[in-house]
Design a protein around this motif. Structure first.
Motif, PDB file in Angstrom:
ATOM      1  N   ALA A 173     -25.339  44.974  80.639  1.00 60.03           N
ATOM      2  CA  ALA A 173     -25.157  44.759  82.079  1.00 60.03           C
ATOM      3  C   ALA A 173     -23.751  45.117  82.550  1.00 60.03           C
ATOM      4  CB  ALA A 173     -25.462  43.300  82.425  1.00 60.03           C
ATOM      5  N   GLY A 174     -22.873  45.485  81.608  1.00 58.57           N
ATOM      6  CA  GLY A 174     -21.497  45.806  81.989  1.00 58.57           C
ATOM      7  C   GLY A 174     -20.756  44.598  82.539  1.00 58.57           C
ATOM      8  N   ALA A 175     -21.062  43.416  81.995  1.00 59.42           N
ATOM      9  CA  ALA A 175     -20.484  42.169  82.505  1.00 59.42           C
ATOM     10  C   ALA A 175     -19.001  42.066  82.184  1.00 59.42           C
ATOM     11  CB  ALA A 175     -21.228  40.977  81.904  1.00 59.42           C
ATOM     12  N   SER A 176     -18.309  41.225  82.934  1.00 58.32           N
ATOM     13  CA  SER A 176     -16.892  40.953  82.688  1.00 58.32           C
ATOM     14  C   SER A 176     -16.734  40.231  81.351  1.00 58.32           C
ATOM     15  CB  SER A 176     -16.333  40.066  83.797  1.00 58.32           C
ATOM     16  OG  SER A 176     -16.917  38.768  83.733  1.00 58.32           O
ATOM     17  N   PRO A 177     -15.524  40.279  80.756  1.00 60.71           N
ATOM     18  CA  PRO A 177     -15.309  39.557  79.486  1.00 60.71           C
ATOM     19  C   PRO A 177     -15.681  38.077  79.583  1.00 60.71           C
ATOM     20  CG  PRO A 177     -13.470  41.044  79.905  1.00 60.71           C
ATOM     21  CD  PRO A 177     -14.332  41.067  81.137  1.00 60.71           C
ATOM     22  N   GLY A 178     -15.403  37.450  80.737  1.00 63.76           N
ATOM     23  CA  GLY A 178     -15.715  36.036  80.914  1.00 63.76           C
ATOM     24  C   GLY A 178     -17.203  35.755  80.870  1.00 63.76           C
ATOM     25  N   LYS A 286     -24.543  27.842  83.175  1.00 62.90           N
ATOM     26  CA  LYS A 286     -24.181  27.550  84.566  1.00 62.90           C
ATOM     27  C   LYS A 286     -22.998  28.386  85.059  1.00 62.90           C
ATOM     28  CE  LYS A 286     -26.169  22.925  84.890  1.00 62.90           C
ATOM     29  NZ  LYS A 286     -25.936  21.466  84.981  1.00 62.90           N
ATOM     30  N   LEU A 287     -22.355  29.105  84.136  1.00 62.70           N
ATOM     31  CA  LEU A 287     -21.265  30.013  84.520  1.00 62.70           C
ATOM     32  C   LEU A 287     -21.805  31.368  84.982  1.00 62.70           C
ATOM     33  CD1 LEU A 287     -18.791  29.307  81.560  1.00 62.70           C
ATOM     34  CD2 LEU A 287     -18.661  28.402  83.898  1.00 62.70           C
ATOM     35  N   LEU A 288     -23.097  31.621  84.743  1.00 66.88           N
ATOM     36  CA  LEU A 288     -23.712  32.893  85.123  1.00 66.88           C
ATOM     37  C   LEU A 288     -24.146  32.851  86.587  1.00 66.88           C
ATOM     38  CD1 LEU A 288     -25.941  33.507  81.954  1.00 66.88           C
ATOM     39  CD2 LEU A 288     -23.576  34.212  82.360  1.00 66.88           C
ATOM     40  N   PRO A 289     -24.340  34.014  87.209  1.00 63.43           N
ATOM     41  CA  PRO A 289     -24.778  34.046  88.619  1.00 63.43           C
ATOM     42  C   PRO A 289     -26.083  33.276  88.805  1.00 63.43           C
ATOM     43  CG  PRO A 289     -24.112  36.235  87.895  1.00 63.43           C
ATOM     44  CD  PRO A 289     -24.124  35.380  86.669  1.00 63.43           C
ATOM     45  N   GLU A 290     -26.199  32.587  89.924  1.00 71.72           N
ATOM     46  CA  GLU A 290     -27.421  31.817  90.200  1.00 71.72           C
ATOM     47  C   GLU A 290     -28.613  32.754  90.378  1.00 71.72           C
ATOM     48  OE1 GLU A 290     -26.918  29.210  93.496  1.00 71.72           O
ATOM     49  OE2 GLU A 290     -25.316  28.051  92.550  1.00 71.72           O
ATOM     50  N   GLY A 291     -29.783  32.284  89.953  1.00 72.16           N
ATOM     51  CA  GLY A 291     -30.994  33.085  90.092  1.00 72.16           C
ATOM     52  C   GLY A 291     -32.049  32.599  89.117  1.00 72.16           C
ATOM     53  N   PRO A 292     -33.244  33.188  89.189  1.00 67.71           N
ATOM     54  CA  PRO A 292     -34.361  32.717  88.350  1.00 67.71           C
ATOM     55  C   PRO A 292     -34.106  32.885  86.848  1.00 67.71           C
ATOM     56  CG  PRO A 292     -34.963  34.731  89.530  1.00 67.71           C
ATOM     57  CD  PRO A 292     -33.675  34.255  90.108  1.00 67.71           C
TER      58      PRO A 292
END
Length: 309
Positions: A173-178, A286-292
């Motif tokens: 997903a190319g996510a940030s290091p965090g 819970k640190l991830l973006p909200e969604g299903p």
């Protein structure tokens, strides 16, 4: 998951009939497919919809399946997921060699992602899993193993592939290091909780529901958290009885060991340890973006403690 299963079927194809027979036998047995599901959920939570997620999900399932084939040979297991293990049906040599095939096929497929980072994560994870298996082998029939040593084994042997699966989803997903770290932390905590509960079920579960024989851990001389906690809390005689059962692998002592484990509150200690790991997983999710998809990761963490197989 249906698309992952399609990839699995396609990539199991081999010109050697026995490879296909053994691979299909163990893959068709089902299983929870938790590791590929974690990868897909992390991809979804972070907004990645590319087709490589199906390929990489199949990769982690192949790595997991290879470890199962080798595990069952090492443990001389006869039952998995409610039916005969591959080694019981096809023999140890075939199981070991087809496990090797699945490892090598997984590494062929990793190249498709054209990501050195993904290859590094999965290669490192595979190496750590192998180290965990060797650590477990060294600790067989070792009643002196403490909780720290036990956790080191299960974090290597089981939790590492959960961690890698979630991390690969974030990398795709190319996510940030965090966010990548949050996914990895989630996977490690979930995998640790999963294994602790698995070890509890070996003394409390239903063999038919679980699809494996109760007491296998004791027969194999595995010093798991329920036994460690029982030895810490039992009388000198109870401690000596459990120590003897571990050192001899005498399954005729299973009933008395279960009685001691229940009486000393060792199961509650183990479940509490699993709960702490599950809570750590939920906090990371819970640190991830909200969604299903994130909701599903949180639900998975909360429901893990209720599993009975």
């Amino acid at each position: 998951m249906r698309q992952v299963d399609q990839v699995i079927t396609q990539r199991l194809d081999s010109g050697v009939p026995l490879v296909g027979s053994v691979s299909q036998y163990i893959i068709a047995a089902g299983g929870k497919r938790l590791r590929p599901a974690l990868l897909l959920l992390c991809c979804g939570a972070l907004g990645y919809q590319g087709t490589q997620r199906f390929n990489m999900a199949a990769v982690v399932e192949f790595i997991h399946t290879a470890t199962l084939l080798h595990d069952d040979v090492v443990d001389d297991s006869e039952l998995r997921r409610g039916r005969a293990t591959a080694n019981a049906k096809f023999g140890n040599p075939a199981s070991v060699l087809v496990g090797d095939f699945l490892y090598s096929r997984a590494f062929q497929m990793m190249v498709d992602a054209q990501s050195m980072r993904i290859m590094q994560v999965l290669a490192d994870a595979t190496n750590v899993i192998a180290e965990g298996e060797v650590m477990q082998l060294m600790n067989m029939h070792n009643a002196a193993l403490d909780e720290a040593g036990y956790l080191q084994v299960i974090r290597s042997k089981t939790a590492k592939l959960f961690e890698a699966s979630a991390r690969v989803g974030a990398i795709l997903a190319g996510a940030s290091p965090g966010l990548e770290t949050a996914c990895a932390d989630y996977g490690q905590a979930l995998g640790t909780a999963f294994q602790v509960i698995d070890d509890v079920l070996d003394y409390t579960g239903d063999a038919q529901v679980m699809g494996k024989n109760l007491g296998d851990d004791l027969r194999e001389g595995k010093t798991t958290l329920p036994l460690i906690a029982a030895m810490q809390r039992g009388t000198p005689q109870e401690r000596a009885d459990i120590q003897k059962a571990i050192e001899t692998g005498d399954v005729s002592m299973l009933e008395s060991v279960i009685t001691i484990v229940k009486k000393t509150g060792a199961l509650e200690v183990a479940r509490s340890a699993a709960l702490q790991e599950a809570q750590r997983a939920i906090a990371a999710a819970k640190l991830l973006p909200e969604g299903p998809h994130t909701d599903c990761l949180i639900t998975l963490g909360s429901q893990l403690l209720e599993r009975n197989n």
